[in-house]
Design a protein around this motif. Structure first.
Motif, mmCIF file in Angstrom:
data_model
loop_
_atom_site.group_PDB
_atom_site.id
_atom_site.type_symbol
_atom_site.label_atom_id
_atom_site.label_comp_id
_atom_site.label_asym_id
_atom_site.label_seq_id
_atom_site.Cartn_x
_atom_site.Cartn_y
_atom_site.Cartn_z
ATOM 1 N N ALA A 123 90.545 26.105 48.346
ATOM 2 C CA ALA A 123 89.269 25.442 47.740
ATOM 3 C C ALA A 123 88.503 26.692 47.220
ATOM 4 O O ALA A 123 88.493 27.832 47.669
ATOM 5 C CB ALA A 123 88.555 24.910 48.982
ATOM 6 N N GLN A 124 87.942 26.329 46.049
ATOM 7 C CA GLN A 124 86.920 27.162 45.472
ATOM 8 C C GLN A 124 85.399 26.635 45.678
ATOM 9 O O GLN A 124 84.452 27.396 45.102
ATOM 10 C CB GLN A 124 87.402 27.220 44.021
ATOM 11 N N LYS A 125 85.189 25.375 45.869
ATOM 12 C CA LYS A 125 84.058 24.570 46.095
ATOM 13 C C LYS A 125 84.223 23.904 47.533
ATOM 14 O O LYS A 125 85.290 23.526 47.955
ATOM 15 C CB LYS A 125 83.777 23.579 44.898
ATOM 16 N N ASP A 126 83.061 23.702 48.134
ATOM 17 C CA ASP A 126 83.059 22.949 49.525
ATOM 18 C C ASP A 126 82.400 21.632 49.036
ATOM 19 O O ASP A 126 81.207 21.609 48.769
ATOM 20 C CB ASP A 126 82.314 23.802 50.464
ATOM 21 N N ASP A 127 82.976 20.298 49.007
ATOM 22 C CA ASP A 127 82.333 19.059 48.608
ATOM 23 C C ASP A 127 81.750 18.525 49.818
ATOM 24 O O ASP A 127 81.874 17.354 50.385
ATOM 25 C CB ASP A 127 83.269 18.139 48.077
ATOM 26 N N SER A 128 80.720 19.364 50.506
ATOM 27 C CA SER A 128 80.182 18.802 51.752
ATOM 28 C C SER A 128 78.806 18.821 51.710
ATOM 29 O O SER A 128 78.178 19.799 51.015
ATOM 30 C CB SER A 128 80.598 19.541 53.142
ATOM 31 N N SER A 129 77.879 17.781 52.174
ATOM 32 C CA SER A 129 76.392 17.975 51.995
ATOM 33 C C SER A 129 75.807 19.035 52.848
ATOM 34 O O SER A 129 74.859 19.710 52.289
ATOM 35 C CB SER A 129 75.915 16.798 52.961
ATOM 36 N N ARG A 130 76.755 19.980 53.800
ATOM 37 C CA ARG A 130 76.088 21.134 54.306
ATOM 38 C C ARG A 130 76.178 22.110 53.212
ATOM 39 O O ARG A 130 75.474 23.110 53.611
ATOM 40 C CB ARG A 130 76.926 21.471 55.784
ATOM 41 N N SER A 131 76.640 22.187 52.249
ATOM 42 C CA SER A 131 76.875 23.252 51.509
ATOM 43 C C SER A 131 75.593 23.003 50.335
ATOM 44 O O SER A 131 75.735 23.937 49.221
ATOM 45 C CB SER A 131 78.129 23.425 50.864
ATOM 46 N N GLY A 132 74.904 21.970 50.315
ATOM 47 C CA GLY A 132 73.658 21.727 49.480
ATOM 48 C C GLY A 132 74.322 20.578 48.629
ATOM 49 O O GLY A 132 75.321 19.992 48.872
ATOM 50 N N PHE A 133 73.744 20.331 47.560
ATOM 51 C CA PHE A 133 73.932 18.981 46.636
ATOM 52 C C PHE A 133 75.027 19.361 45.850
ATOM 53 O O PHE A 133 75.202 20.168 45.269
ATOM 54 C CB PHE A 133 72.756 19.008 46.018
ATOM 55 N N ILE A 134 76.068 18.187 45.952
ATOM 56 C CA ILE A 134 77.308 18.492 45.046
ATOM 57 C C ILE A 134 77.319 17.620 43.917
ATOM 58 O O ILE A 134 77.012 16.441 43.995
ATOM 59 C CB ILE A 134 78.585 18.109 45.916
ATOM 60 N N ALA A 135 77.310 18.034 42.760
ATOM 61 C CA ALA A 135 77.391 17.532 41.496
ATOM 62 C C ALA A 135 78.770 17.620 41.195
ATOM 63 O O ALA A 135 79.345 18.325 40.528
ATOM 64 C CB ALA A 135 76.542 17.906 40.358
ATOM 65 N N TYR A 136 79.601 16.478 41.431
ATOM 66 C CA TYR A 136 80.902 16.456 41.155
ATOM 67 C C TYR A 136 81.318 16.337 39.673
ATOM 68 O O TYR A 136 80.700 15.899 38.785
ATOM 69 C CB TYR A 136 81.631 15.035 41.866
ATOM 70 N N GLY A 137 82.494 17.216 39.370
ATOM 71 C CA GLY A 137 82.908 17.300 38.048
ATOM 72 C C GLY A 137 83.701 18.373 37.934
ATOM 73 O O GLY A 137 83.383 19.514 38.152
ATOM 74 N N ASP A 138 85.095 18.190 37.376
ATOM 75 C CA ASP A 138 86.025 19.279 37.036
ATOM 76 C C ASP A 138 86.125 19.232 35.618
ATOM 77 O O ASP A 138 86.847 18.493 35.318
ATOM 78 C CB ASP A 138 87.167 19.386 37.908
#
Length: 382
Positions: free
Chosen positions: A358-373
């Motif tokens: 993992a290079q990103k954490d897709d969890s609310s606890r890591s802040g807002f996630i704007a999905y997209g690769d």
């Protein structure tokens, strides 16, 4: 003597009435509900499930074709992947979609939906009725600027940065809603327990989400609300069964485990692309799947599939398939016991049981996630 016989007869009748009453109650309480939920008998025709390859970015899109030709599409991949879905519809001679199910409002699931709906007749659309999850600073600015306002801002070289960011984040959803409105399709909000007859004995059942919907507070230990509120569906056809959980998180799984729903399935499309925040051990214990399919992209930066999830699946002795390594995955069955056949578009050239870093954490606890690769992930430093 006659009186005694009549008295004995009366007692026997009373006992018989009690026994019949008890049997009737048991039938009403247990047998009737089972009978109502029992899937129809399979026709013997072929059911097809195509887990499409919408990589190399992350995404989901699953095409179901019933024995009678009815077609269901669950999700449509990210923006620009509509053409992949449309190509699949053409290859499998699907002229219209009887149902389009949007599992949740993330671009890697419905980014390509507008392109699909513009080119294909869709009769029914089902989603969870929820919009994209946004940070409070942008929540009041979700409406995308119209073309005139956007052009004027560009000419003045002074765009509203917050409005621009909100519009960028939600544009996929606005395009999806616009396409649904213009499609003429019947829309309905997903309701747990709703059943859809696909013909030939095939049936789709909605299992989740259920209200109250999950919030950021409830996902602070991992996962995020949009995923946790995914539409979860179950496909049955004779002896064949498949669980289709979208991006459901562990919170979703635990809620379903507390309800009277059938989670045992021959095949599971692994939730949330194999994220560490889903596919908990207690769900695996209830499902007892024979096959697990991970739909994810080679370029994803979220560590999908997670090694911890792959290790759980391996310990459960399941057969594993992955779209990032094997391309499109096709399942066919006629509903007979263990008759399903699985084919992949290509052979895997690397270890199916090796997870991604993992290079990103897709969890609310890591802040807002704007999905997209939007391209290959950066190479690891040597």
């Amino acid at each position: 003597m006659a009186k005694r016989s009549l008295k004995g007869c009366g007692c026997a009748i009373a006992v018989l009435v009690v026994v019949l009453g008890a049997a009737g109650f048991v039938g009403w309480k247990f047998v009737l509900p089972w009978w109502k939920t029992k899937p129809p008998s399979p026709s013997g025709g072929e059911l097809q499930v195509h887990v499409l390859d919408v990589g190399p970015i992350n995404g989901d899109s699953i095409l179901i074709i019933s024995p009678t030709g009815k077609a269901v599409l669950l999700d449509a991949g990210d923006k620009g992947k509509g053409k992949v879905v449309l190509d699949a519809l053409k290859r499998y001679n699907v002229a219209q979609l009887d149902y389009f199910i949007a599992t949740h409002p993330h671009p890697d699931h419905i980014g390509g939906a507008d392109e699909v709906m513009k080119a294909t007749k869709v009769l029914n659309v089902i989603d969870n009725g929820l919009g994209p999850d946004l940070p409070e600073s942008l929540a009041s600015q979700t409406k995308a600027p119209d073309a005139v306002a956007g052009k004027k801002a560009a000419e003045n070289n002074s765009p509203d940065k917050k409005l621009s960011k909100a519009a960028t984040i939600t544009r996929f959803y606005e395009e999806y809603k616009d396409a649904v409105g213009k499609s003429g399709a019947h829309y309905e909000k997903a309701q747990p327990g709703a059943k859809y007859d696909l013909g030939g004995g095939a049936r789709l059942t909605i299992l989740a989400p259920s209200e109250p919907y999950f919030t950021k507070e409830q996902t602070k230990t991992g996962g995020n609300p949009a995923n946790a509120n995914s539409v979860v569906a179950r496909l049955d056809y004779g002896d064949f069964s498949m669980l289709l959980p979208g991006d459901a998180e562990e919170q979703t799984e635990h809620r379903m485990l507390t309800k009277d729903v059938n989670l045992k399935a021959k095949i599971v499309k692994v939730a949330h692309h194999g994220s560490k925040y889903a596919t908990a051990q207690d769900l695996l214990d209830r499902m007892k799947p024979e096959v697990a399919i991970v739909s994810c992209g080679e370029w994803n930066r979220y560590g999908h599939p997670a090694q911890v999830v792959l290790d759980r699946l391996r310990a459960a002795n399941v057969k594993l398939y992955r779209t990032d390594l094997q391309g499109e995955i096709t399942i066919t069955t006629r509903g007979r016991e263990s008759d399903y056949v699985i084919k992949t578009a290509k052979e895997a050239t690397s270890d199916l049981w090796a997870g991604r870093m993992a290079q990103k954490d897709d969890s609310s606890r890591s802040g807002f996630i704007a999905y997209g690769d939007f391209g290959p992930p950066p190479r690891a430093k040597k």
